[in-house]
Design a protein around this motif. Structure first.
Motif, mmCIF file in Angstrom:
data_model
loop_
_atom_site.group_PDB
_atom_site.id
_atom_site.type_symbol
_atom_site.label_atom_id
_atom_site.label_comp_id
_atom_site.label_asym_id
_atom_site.label_seq_id
_atom_site.Cartn_x
_atom_site.Cartn_y
_atom_site.Cartn_z
ATOM 1 N N LYS A 1 -51.174 -4.437 22.190
ATOM 2 C CA LYS A 1 -51.678 -5.803 22.110
ATOM 3 C C LYS A 1 -52.855 -5.843 21.284
ATOM 4 N N ASP A 2 -53.439 -4.846 21.194
ATOM 5 C CA ASP A 2 -54.913 -4.565 20.466
ATOM 6 C C ASP A 2 -54.435 -4.512 18.883
ATOM 7 N N ILE A 3 -53.290 -3.807 18.613
ATOM 8 C CA ILE A 3 -52.900 -3.389 17.359
ATOM 9 C C ILE A 3 -52.396 -4.740 16.865
ATOM 10 N N LEU A 4 -51.584 -5.263 17.465
ATOM 11 C CA LEU A 4 -50.853 -6.573 17.229
ATOM 12 C C LEU A 4 -52.016 -7.686 16.919
ATOM 13 N N ASN A 5 -52.859 -7.726 17.675
ATOM 14 C CA ASN A 5 -54.156 -8.917 17.574
ATOM 15 C C ASN A 5 -54.963 -8.623 16.364
ATOM 16 N N LYS A 6 -55.156 -7.288 15.964
ATOM 17 C CA LYS A 6 -55.780 -6.732 14.781
ATOM 18 C C LYS A 6 -55.154 -7.357 13.679
ATOM 19 N N SER A 7 -53.849 -6.958 13.600
ATOM 20 C CA SER A 7 -52.918 -7.209 12.503
ATOM 21 C C SER A 7 -52.859 -8.871 12.222
ATOM 22 N N LEU A 8 -52.841 -9.605 13.401
ATOM 23 C CA LEU A 8 -52.870 -11.046 13.115
ATOM 24 C C LEU A 8 -54.122 -11.701 12.360
ATOM 25 N N ARG A 9 -55.381 -10.943 12.780
ATOM 26 C CA ARG A 9 -56.508 -11.337 12.338
ATOM 27 C C ARG A 9 -56.801 -10.967 10.980
ATOM 28 N N ASP A 10 -56.262 -9.691 10.651
ATOM 29 C CA ASP A 10 -56.112 -9.317 9.211
ATOM 30 C C ASP A 10 -55.226 -10.171 8.241
ATOM 31 N N LEU A 11 -53.892 -10.496 8.749
ATOM 32 C CA LEU A 11 -53.033 -11.572 8.071
ATOM 33 C C LEU A 11 -53.753 -12.740 7.872
ATOM 34 N N GLU A 12 -54.424 -13.227 8.765
ATOM 35 C CA GLU A 12 -55.151 -14.497 8.782
ATOM 36 C C GLU A 12 -56.228 -14.712 7.674
ATOM 37 N N LYS A 13 -56.938 -13.535 7.662
ATOM 38 C CA LYS A 13 -58.000 -13.210 6.593
ATOM 39 C C LYS A 13 -57.494 -13.194 5.411
ATOM 40 N N SER A 14 -56.494 -12.195 5.215
ATOM 41 C CA SER A 14 -55.829 -11.838 3.907
ATOM 42 C C SER A 14 -55.164 -12.903 3.241
ATOM 43 N N LYS A 15 -54.380 -13.870 4.009
ATOM 44 C CA LYS A 15 -53.344 -14.492 3.385
ATOM 45 C C LYS A 15 -53.765 -16.060 3.819
ATOM 46 N N GLY A 16 -54.979 -16.231 4.358
ATOM 47 C CA GLY A 16 -55.461 -17.765 4.448
ATOM 48 C C GLY A 16 -54.470 -18.400 5.361
ATOM 49 N N ILE A 17 -54.105 -17.774 6.538
ATOM 50 C CA ILE A 17 -53.526 -18.551 7.454
ATOM 51 C C ILE A 17 -54.438 -19.273 8.721
ATOM 52 N N ASP A 18 -54.296 -20.335 8.788
ATOM 53 C CA ASP A 18 -55.219 -21.044 9.886
ATOM 54 C C ASP A 18 -54.497 -21.129 11.096
ATOM 55 N N PRO A 19 -54.970 -20.217 12.010
ATOM 56 C CA PRO A 19 -54.226 -20.088 13.412
ATOM 57 C C PRO A 19 -54.247 -21.165 14.297
ATOM 58 N N GLU A 20 -55.120 -22.100 14.241
ATOM 59 C CA GLU A 20 -55.455 -23.232 14.819
ATOM 60 C C GLU A 20 -54.341 -24.227 14.713
ATOM 61 N N ASN A 21 -53.874 -24.419 13.521
ATOM 62 C CA ASN A 21 -52.785 -25.196 12.846
ATOM 63 C C ASN A 21 -51.586 -24.435 12.600
ATOM 64 N N TYR A 22 -51.535 -23.268 12.432
ATOM 65 C CA TYR A 22 -50.301 -22.657 12.016
ATOM 66 C C TYR A 22 -49.997 -22.982 10.592
ATOM 67 N N ARG A 23 -50.756 -22.964 9.818
ATOM 68 C CA ARG A 23 -50.514 -23.528 8.388
ATOM 69 C C ARG A 23 -51.208 -22.514 7.479
ATOM 70 N N VAL A 24 -50.684 -22.253 6.315
ATOM 71 C CA VAL A 24 -51.035 -21.481 5.170
ATOM 72 C C VAL A 24 -52.031 -22.414 4.369
ATOM 73 N N MET A 25 -53.356 -21.833 4.045
ATOM 74 C CA MET A 25 -54.158 -22.618 3.342
ATOM 75 C C MET A 25 -54.011 -22.118 1.834
#
Length: 153
Positions: free
Chosen positions: A128-152
């Motif tokens: 779960k730690d690895i998956l959560n880190k990957s999610l955060r990395d994708l959010e930062k690098s791809k501009g994904i807004d996790p609260e609204n599940y949309r790409v900025m």
């Protein structure tokens, strides 16, 4: 009929299982392997749901007949059972309806089948730690807004 309760329980169980499946922290994860695992698990999940729906339909069938029978026998059980035909049908319901449901419940391996398939793929599921880190990395690098599940953009 509300199947959401059963599906919610399944999702919670699967989430707990995924949380419990830990890999060595140094292992890199492979999104294509996760997708292949998901593709393999989805038909098993579909079968699980179908089997649970069939089971619930049997339960509903028994319940549909119950109110009328309860109403007839509720006021005077002794009088109701004084009729040999009513005694016969009470016994018959336990032999056929309740017996069939008991046999079904004893033979229902759908949960175990699903868990077995998930466990077979556990080496492909990162912690779960690895998956959560990957999610955060994708959010930062791809501009994904996790609260609204949309790409900025």
């Amino acid at each position: 009929m509300n199947y959401n309760i059963g599906i919610s329980c399944l999702v919670i169980s699967m989430s707990s299982l995924v949380s419990a499946l830990e890999l060595r922290p140094s292992r890199e994860w492979d999104a294509s392997a996760l997708k292949k695992l998901e593709n393999r698990l989805l038909p098993v999940l579909d079968t699980f749901i179908s089997e649970k729906e069939d089971h619930l339909k049997e339960l509903e069938d028994v319940l549909r007949r119950t109110p009328a029978l309860r109403k007839m026998s509720a006021s005077e059980v002794g009088k109701y059972l004084g009729n040999p035909l009513n005694q016969y049908f009470v016994v018959k319901r336990f032999v056929e309806d309740w017996g069939r449901l008991e046999d079904y419940m004893k033979s229902d391996n759908s949960s175990q089948d699903l868990l077995t398939q998930i466990m077979k793929g556990k080496n492909q599921i990162p912690s779960k730690d690895i998956l959560n880190k990957s999610l955060r990395d994708l959010e930062k690098s791809k501009g994904i807004d996790p609260e609204n599940y949309r790409v900025m953009l």
